[in-house]
Design an enzyme around this catalytic site. Structure first.
Site, PDB file in Angstrom:
ATOM      1  N   HIS A   1      -0.499  -3.712  10.965  1.00  0.00           N
ATOM      2  CA  HIS A   1       0.615  -4.532  11.466  1.00  0.00           C
ATOM      3  C   HIS A   1       0.960  -4.269  12.930  1.00  0.00           C
ATOM      4  O   HIS A   1       2.120  -4.121  13.301  1.00  0.00           O
ATOM      5  CB  HIS A   1       1.855  -4.360  10.572  1.00  0.00           C
ATOM      6  CG  HIS A   1       1.627  -4.817   9.168  1.00  0.00           C
ATOM      7  ND1 HIS A   1       1.452  -6.147   8.848  1.00  0.00           N
ATOM      8  CD2 HIS A   1       1.496  -4.124   8.013  1.00  0.00           C
ATOM      9  CE1 HIS A   1       1.237  -6.247   7.544  1.00  0.00           C
ATOM     10  NE2 HIS A   1       1.253  -5.037   7.023  1.00  0.00           N
TER      11      HIS A   1
ATOM     12  N   SER B   1       3.703  -6.629   2.610  1.00  0.00           N
ATOM     13  CA  SER B   1       2.364  -6.575   3.194  1.00  0.00           C
ATOM     14  C   SER B   1       1.338  -7.142   2.213  1.00  0.00           C
ATOM     15  O   SER B   1       1.393  -8.318   1.879  1.00  0.00           O
ATOM     16  CB  SER B   1       2.038  -5.146   3.631  1.00  0.00           C
ATOM     17  OG  SER B   1       0.866  -5.113   4.420  1.00  0.00           O
ATOM     18  N   LEU B   2       0.403  -6.326   1.696  1.00  0.00           N
ATOM     19  CA  LEU B   2      -0.585  -6.873   0.757  1.00  0.00           C
ATOM     20  C   LEU B   2       0.100  -7.481  -0.469  1.00  0.00           C
ATOM     21  O   LEU B   2      -0.459  -8.376  -1.115  1.00  0.00           O
ATOM     22  CB  LEU B   2      -1.578  -5.791   0.324  1.00  0.00           C
ATOM     23  CG  LEU B   2      -1.156  -4.848  -0.813  1.00  0.00           C
ATOM     24  CD1 LEU B   2      -1.538  -5.372  -2.188  1.00  0.00           C
ATOM     25  CD2 LEU B   2      -1.729  -3.472  -0.617  1.00  0.00           C
TER      26      LEU B   2
ATOM     27  N   ARG C   1      -9.714  -8.057   3.349  1.00  0.00           N
ATOM     28  CA  ARG C   1      -8.601  -7.630   4.205  1.00  0.00           C
ATOM     29  C   ARG C   1      -8.641  -6.121   4.406  1.00  0.00           C
ATOM     30  O   ARG C   1      -8.505  -5.616   5.524  1.00  0.00           O
ATOM     31  CB  ARG C   1      -7.279  -8.067   3.562  1.00  0.00           C
ATOM     32  CG  ARG C   1      -6.023  -7.815   4.394  1.00  0.00           C
ATOM     33  CD  ARG C   1      -4.824  -8.390   3.639  1.00  0.00           C
ATOM     34  NE  ARG C   1      -3.567  -8.256   4.349  1.00  0.00           N
ATOM     35  CZ  ARG C   1      -2.731  -7.232   4.223  1.00  0.00           C
ATOM     36  NH1 ARG C   1      -3.039  -6.222   3.417  1.00  0.00           N
ATOM     37  NH2 ARG C   1      -1.588  -7.202   4.889  1.00  0.00           N
TER      38      ARG C   1
ATOM     39  N   GLN D   1       0.830  -1.197   0.000  1.00  0.00           N
ATOM     40  CA  GLN D   1       0.000   0.000   0.000  1.00  0.00           C
ATOM     41  C   GLN D   1       0.864   1.247   0.000  1.00  0.00           C
ATOM     42  O   GLN D   1       1.909   1.306   0.630  1.00  0.00           O
ATOM     43  CB  GLN D   1      -0.925  -0.010   1.213  1.00  0.00           C
ATOM     44  CG  GLN D   1      -2.176   0.804   0.994  1.00  0.00           C
ATOM     45  CD  GLN D   1      -3.316   0.361   1.886  1.00  0.00           C
ATOM     46  OE1 GLN D   1      -3.373  -0.771   2.325  1.00  0.00           O
ATOM     47  NE2 GLN D   1      -4.233   1.261   2.158  1.00  0.00           N
TER      48      GLN D   1
ATOM     49  N   GLN E   1       0.293 -12.289   9.573  1.00  0.00           N
ATOM     50  CA  GLN E   1       0.819 -11.091   8.916  1.00  0.00           C
ATOM     51  C   GLN E   1      -0.022  -9.845   9.216  1.00  0.00           C
ATOM     52  O   GLN E   1       0.491  -8.728   9.225  1.00  0.00           O
ATOM     53  CB  GLN E   1       0.864 -11.372   7.398  1.00  0.00           C
ATOM     54  CG  GLN E   1       1.546 -10.323   6.571  1.00  0.00           C
ATOM     55  CD  GLN E   1       0.663  -9.909   5.400  1.00  0.00           C
ATOM     56  OE1 GLN E   1      -0.477  -9.521   5.575  1.00  0.00           O
ATOM     57  NE2 GLN E   1       1.221 -10.010   4.217  1.00  0.00           N
TER      58      GLN E   1
END
Length: 311
Positions: A203, A94-95, A119, A9, A252
């Site tokens: 996170h 991440s994503l 998500r 992101q 995660q």
């Protein structure tokens, strides 16, 4: 040895994927499948904006994935070679981990889009707007960042969210704790601390409700062994087992993105070239982590053609 890496992101921008779709039916097919899976015209939003709507977590996450996977598929189609022929590992920030798993055949495109939409929505809903945030620490390593997070928590949540590279760490938690961390940063030998323009504290343990939602969804999702190992965010180690991947994707959501270690371990394993799909942010980080490695960013058709000629 080569690794394919996929951005997270913040790499979204109005106009993303537009030129690629205009020049490649392969790219258009990816964007059409994602639109169909989500029952929304995401590609129109990617092309035309508005920017504030594209930046919403629920839209940005599938959009960034669609753009990266479209870039990869164009490269595979035009080059006549599959991902498995060209790289030894995949990884995503991440994503971007979902993009990497889709690229490596562990998730199909429709499932990936649906999971990322959920998500994004779940992460947004986990914490009321204004209660949590994130800050980037520049000129900080993970040791300094951890000490600052501990000192500024004062009974609230404040933890390292992303260990990006030797000079950049992101912290996440309650808004008050992050504000204190920014005020205390220079006292901890950190060059600069800035709030990130995000709508939730990703996170960190405040994301527990989102992790629960993803655990339910991932339990139902079909996940296959990837054609090459994934270097997982949570462990900074390679994984190929489908059930382990499922568990790591749940962890995660609240866990630290160990990007610096992941790139370092891949370089130690012999990776000499890192190829980023659909963005340029990760290539800069790789340059600071493993300066001896070559980095390539594939965004446009010209980038893809140049890369294929170099093989």
């Amino acid at each position: 040895m080569r690794a394919f890496i996929f951005p997270g992101q913040g790499s979204q921008a109005v106009g993303m994927g537009k030129a690629l779709a205009e020049s490649s039916s392969t790219a258009r097919e990816v964007f059409e499948e994602v639109d169909h899976a989500l029952e929304q015209n995401l590609f129109k939003l990617m092309c035309e904006g508005p920017s504030d709507e594209l930046t919403l977590t629920e839209n940005a996450q599938p959009a960034i994935m669609a753009n990266a996977v479209a870039t990869l598929r164009v490269m595979e189609k035009d080059g006549g070679k599959s991902l498995g022929d060209l790289c030894s590992y995949v990884a995503g920030h991440s994503l971007g981990e979902y993009s990497a798993l889709c690229a490596a055949g562990a998730l199909n495109l429709t499932t990936t889009a649906e999971l990322l939409k959920l998500r994004g929505l779940s992460m947004q809903k986990a914490v009321p707007v204004g209660e949590g945030t994130m800050a980037v620490l520049l000129g900080a390593d993970v040791k300094k960042a951890s000490a600052l997070a501990h000192a500024s928590a004062q009974g609230e949540i404040c933890t390292v969210a992303n260990d990006n590279d030797p000079t950049q760490v992101v912290i996440s938690g309650h808004a008050g704790a992050i504000d204190r961390a920014i005020a205390m940063a220079k006292d901890h030998g950190i060059k600069r601390a800035m709030l990130l323009p995000v709508s939730a504290p990703f996170h960190c343990s405040l994301m527990a409700p989102a992790a629960e939602a993803m655990e339910e969804a991932l339990a139902e999702a079909s996940i296959f062994p990837p054609v090459v190992p994934l270097f997982a965010n949570v462990t900074a180690a390679p994984v190929s087992d489908a059930d382990e991947i499922r568990n790591l994707l749940v962890q995660q959501v609240t866990g630290t993105v160990r990007w610096r270690e992941s790139i370092g371990h891949m370089a130690e394993a012999g990776v000499e070239q890192f190829v980023e799909f659909g963005g340029k942010v990760l290539s800069g980080m790789v340059g600071r982590i493993a300066p001896e490695a070559e980095t390539v960013s594939l965004v446009s058709l010209a980038d893809i053609e140049a890369f294929l000629k170099s093989l």
